[in-house]
Design an enzyme around this catalytic site. Structure first.
Site, mmCIF file in Angstrom:
data_model
loop_
_atom_site.group_PDB
_atom_site.id
_atom_site.type_symbol
_atom_site.label_atom_id
_atom_site.label_comp_id
_atom_site.label_asym_id
_atom_site.label_seq_id
_atom_site.Cartn_x
_atom_site.Cartn_y
_atom_site.Cartn_z
ATOM 1 N N ASP A 73 31.593 -59.228 91.135
ATOM 2 C CA ASP A 73 30.266 -58.747 91.742
ATOM 3 C C ASP A 73 30.519 -58.206 93.168
ATOM 4 O O ASP A 73 30.392 -58.981 94.180
ATOM 5 C CB ASP A 73 29.234 -59.688 91.728
ATOM 6 C CG ASP A 73 27.785 -59.181 91.706
ATOM 7 O OD1 ASP A 73 27.691 -58.012 91.535
ATOM 8 O OD2 ASP A 73 26.954 -60.128 91.918
ATOM 9 N N ARG A 81 32.629 -60.543 97.342
ATOM 10 C CA ARG A 81 33.410 -61.344 97.093
ATOM 11 C C ARG A 81 35.009 -61.418 97.349
ATOM 12 O O ARG A 81 35.579 -62.171 97.451
ATOM 13 C CB ARG A 81 33.374 -61.527 95.349
ATOM 14 C CG ARG A 81 31.768 -61.695 94.919
ATOM 15 C CD ARG A 81 31.259 -62.788 95.156
ATOM 16 N NE ARG A 81 29.935 -62.547 94.462
ATOM 17 C CZ ARG A 81 28.655 -62.452 95.328
ATOM 18 N NH1 ARG A 81 28.435 -62.513 96.517
ATOM 19 N NH2 ARG A 81 27.488 -62.631 94.870
ATOM 20 N N ARG A 144 20.510 -54.134 99.122
ATOM 21 C CA ARG A 144 21.447 -53.859 98.394
ATOM 22 C C ARG A 144 21.064 -52.427 97.596
ATOM 23 O O ARG A 144 21.711 -51.835 96.721
ATOM 24 C CB ARG A 144 21.489 -55.077 97.202
ATOM 25 C CG ARG A 144 21.822 -56.319 97.701
ATOM 26 C CD ARG A 144 21.426 -57.228 96.539
ATOM 27 N NE ARG A 144 22.318 -57.311 95.393
ATOM 28 C CZ ARG A 144 22.008 -57.897 94.332
ATOM 29 N NH1 ARG A 144 20.775 -58.661 94.134
ATOM 30 N NH2 ARG A 144 22.882 -57.659 93.430
ATOM 31 N N LYS A 174 23.308 -51.110 87.866
ATOM 32 C CA LYS A 174 22.613 -52.220 87.561
ATOM 33 C C LYS A 174 21.082 -52.407 88.709
ATOM 34 O O LYS A 174 21.124 -51.286 89.666
ATOM 35 C CB LYS A 174 23.116 -53.642 87.660
ATOM 36 C CG LYS A 174 23.467 -53.808 89.287
ATOM 37 C CD LYS A 174 24.332 -55.147 89.591
ATOM 38 C CE LYS A 174 24.746 -55.279 91.152
ATOM 39 N NZ LYS A 174 25.514 -56.472 91.039
ATOM 40 N N HIS A 175 20.177 -52.959 88.164
ATOM 41 C CA HIS A 175 19.629 -53.737 87.046
ATOM 42 C C HIS A 175 18.646 -53.279 86.326
ATOM 43 O O HIS A 175 17.603 -53.292 86.701
ATOM 44 C CB HIS A 175 19.360 -55.292 87.779
ATOM 45 C CG HIS A 175 20.032 -55.910 88.806
ATOM 46 N ND1 HIS A 175 20.160 -55.184 90.278
ATOM 47 C CD2 HIS A 175 20.902 -56.688 88.658
ATOM 48 C CE1 HIS A 175 20.821 -56.027 90.656
ATOM 49 N NE2 HIS A 175 21.405 -56.973 90.048
ATOM 50 N N HIS A 187 17.052 -64.931 89.410
ATOM 51 C CA HIS A 187 17.844 -66.069 89.398
ATOM 52 C C HIS A 187 16.673 -67.503 89.023
ATOM 53 O O HIS A 187 17.321 -68.279 88.428
ATOM 54 C CB HIS A 187 18.675 -66.469 90.297
ATOM 55 C CG HIS A 187 19.768 -65.520 90.679
ATOM 56 N ND1 HIS A 187 19.672 -64.237 91.259
ATOM 57 C CD2 HIS A 187 21.003 -65.622 90.423
ATOM 58 C CE1 HIS A 187 20.683 -63.701 91.372
ATOM 59 N NE2 HIS A 187 21.525 -64.265 90.933
ATOM 60 N N ASP A 259 23.304 -59.142 82.813
ATOM 61 C CA ASP A 259 23.126 -60.182 84.126
ATOM 62 C C ASP A 259 23.560 -61.465 83.667
ATOM 63 O O ASP A 259 23.681 -61.897 82.371
ATOM 64 C CB ASP A 259 22.051 -60.090 84.840
ATOM 65 C CG ASP A 259 22.129 -60.476 86.402
ATOM 66 O OD1 ASP A 259 23.367 -60.824 86.780
ATOM 67 O OD2 ASP A 259 21.251 -59.940 87.236
#
Length: 485
Positions: A73, A81, A144, A174-175, A187, A259
């Site tokens: 990601d 990351r 984002r 995405k998403h 989440h 996801d």
């Protein structure tokens, strides 16, 4: 003639993305890769990415056992990351790129980012985010997104896809069908996108069409409820969203990735194995299980898929189709030639994204030296994680504040005789940030306000500097303008 359980399990294994702990793959993971595991997702929070050299060693070890997809990601900007979880990213995120609105620059940034991923053995990047961020209080997208205009997002979505794949890795838009109009984090629940098909066509779906036309090799579903389409079912588990809307209406023929299935929006009420089965039935091809889903979870999902095929819920043909699409992606990747990274393009983009309003920035270099920098705490979101941010690297005596008007007195005492800069992040979402800023400006109207999130809130009468993101590149660009770097 129907397949045996072992044949079903082999196909099922090819549709799964597992997680694992540590900087080297455990034995069980190597064995699963040997048996045809679809791939792995590397997570910084699992200790998979202590550094780029270690990640390269990890992916090389995995490929001794087979040819798995290695996914990450890595959006650049706030969601990073590769190295950014330690130092913050050298690449600005989508909001900054959208503010510049130079698609060729976006393409160059993503090409360089893709090249860095290819260099360490990652071959599928869960980026770009092509959500149209129309909800200012969106808790999960924000910076984002390239912006709130569907056409702007679409042209940068296409550029990002092209650049990523020129860099040598597969892009994943995405998403789907779009997380930008939500005020809830998937989440933690199932956000609702209250839009009919006409609105979806002129807003959410515009960037996805552009990404598909640009040749994106993957599309990631979001755990989103669109009452007009999914009727209460998260899109990840909805045949109407995946097979009907994405495959049928948009004509997408590549890999559809879920996801993470450990998210409440997908499996909160039914569990991960059942969510995996329903996602495959709906039309997904590659299932991301989640950051803490290791061998036991993988085995449970495999067992659930075998049972679903045996019971007639999941047609053998659907499972075989999913596995075949994943294999085709690996075949495509085998022909990629990695690009060349150019980190300088990240700083160029960040510098071009900065916007100053409300007056001119002071020149502290000739008037009392460096200003006092106050960095106000801001709660992040689960996708961003604990990534460092702020101007601290260029302001060694920076003051940390929690965000309340009561803190102003102590800050003003420390700033006596010096310039004053307050650094915010999404102040429109944090009342304490706004309260402290107003209190400082009341006493020190010369305070410079730096916003490192979305510049939705701007205090009246203040010199305001917006970076459109909190990556290292964004911070450096701001520090240069403030005379700190």
């Amino acid at each position: 003639m129907s397949m045996s359980d072992s044949e079903i399990e082999r196909l099922a294994r090819g549709t799964l993305l597992s997680a694992f702990p540590g900087a080297l793959p455990p034995r069980w993971l190597m064995e699963e890769v040997e048996k045809g595991l679809g791939g792995v997702t590397v997570f910084a929070i699992n200790g998979n990415v202590p550094g780029t050299e270690e990640l390269a060693a990890l992916t090389a070890e995995l490929r001794k056992a087979g040819d798995p997809l290695v996914t990450i990601d890595e959006e650049g900007g706030d969601v990073t990351r590769l190295t950014g979880h330690v130092t913050a990213s050298p690449y600005p995120g989508n909001a900054a790129l959208g503010a510049v609105d130079d698609p060729e620059l976006t393409r160059r940034v993503y090409r360089s980012l893709g090249a860095e991923l290819a260099e360490v053995g990652v071959n599928l990047n869960f980026a770009p985010s092509v959500d149209v961020n129309t909800a200012a209080d969106n808790p999960i997208i924000g910076t984002r997104s390239f912006g709130s205009d569907p056409e702007l997002v679409a042209r940068h979505a296409a550029a990002a896809v092209a650049g990523t794949q020129e860099g040598g890795v597969a892009a994943c838009a995405k998403h789907f069908p779009g997380h930008g109009a939500t005020v809830e984090d998937s989440h933690l629940g199932v956000p609702i996108v209250d839009a009919d098909m006409e609105l979806l066509e002129r807003r959410e779906l515009v960037p996805f069409r552009a990404a598909i036309e640009a040749g994106t090799r993957a599309v990631m579903t979001g755990h989103l409820d669109l009452p007009a389409v999914t009727a209460g079912i998260p899109a990840t588990l909805s045949p109407d969203a995946i097979t009907g809307l994405l495959r049928g209406r948009l004509g997408y023929d590549g890999v559809i990735v879920t996801d993470a299935l450990d998210m409440e929006g997908a499996s909160g009420e039914i569990g991960i194995p059942e969510a995996a089965v329903r996602a495959l039935i709906a039309g997904a091809d590659l299932l991301c299980l989640g950051s803490r889903e290791y061998h036991d979870s993988l085995r449970a999902v495999l067992a659930a898929i075998v049972e679903a095929v045996r019971g007639g819920r999941l047609p053998e043909e659907r499972l075989a189709d999913a596995a075949a699409r994943t294999r085709a992606l690996r075949d495509w990747l085998a022909e990629r030639v990695p690009g060349t990274a150019d980190r300088a393009t990240g700083l160029e983009a960040a510098r071009r994204a900065v916007r100053v309003s409300g007056g001119e920035l002071p020149d502290w270099r000739g008037n009392g030296g460096a200003p006092l920098v106050v960095e106000v705490a801001a709660t992040g979101n689960i996708a961003v994680g604990p990534t460092p941010w702020g101007l601290g690297p260029w302001a060694p005596d920076a003051v940390k504040a929690e965000g309340s008007a009561e803190e102003a007195t102590a800050v003003l005492e420390r700033a006596d005789g010096r310039g004053l800069v307050i650094v915010l992040r999404d102040a429109h979402r944090h009342a304490g940030q706004r309260a402290l800023t107003r209190a400082l400006l009341a006493a020190r109207p010369d305070t410079v306000v730096v916003e490192m999130g979305l510049p939705v809130w701007r205090p009246d009468g203040a010199v305001h500097l917006a970076t459109y993101g909190a990556a290292h590149a964004n911070a450096q660009a701001a520090a240069e303008l403030l005379g700190l770097a």
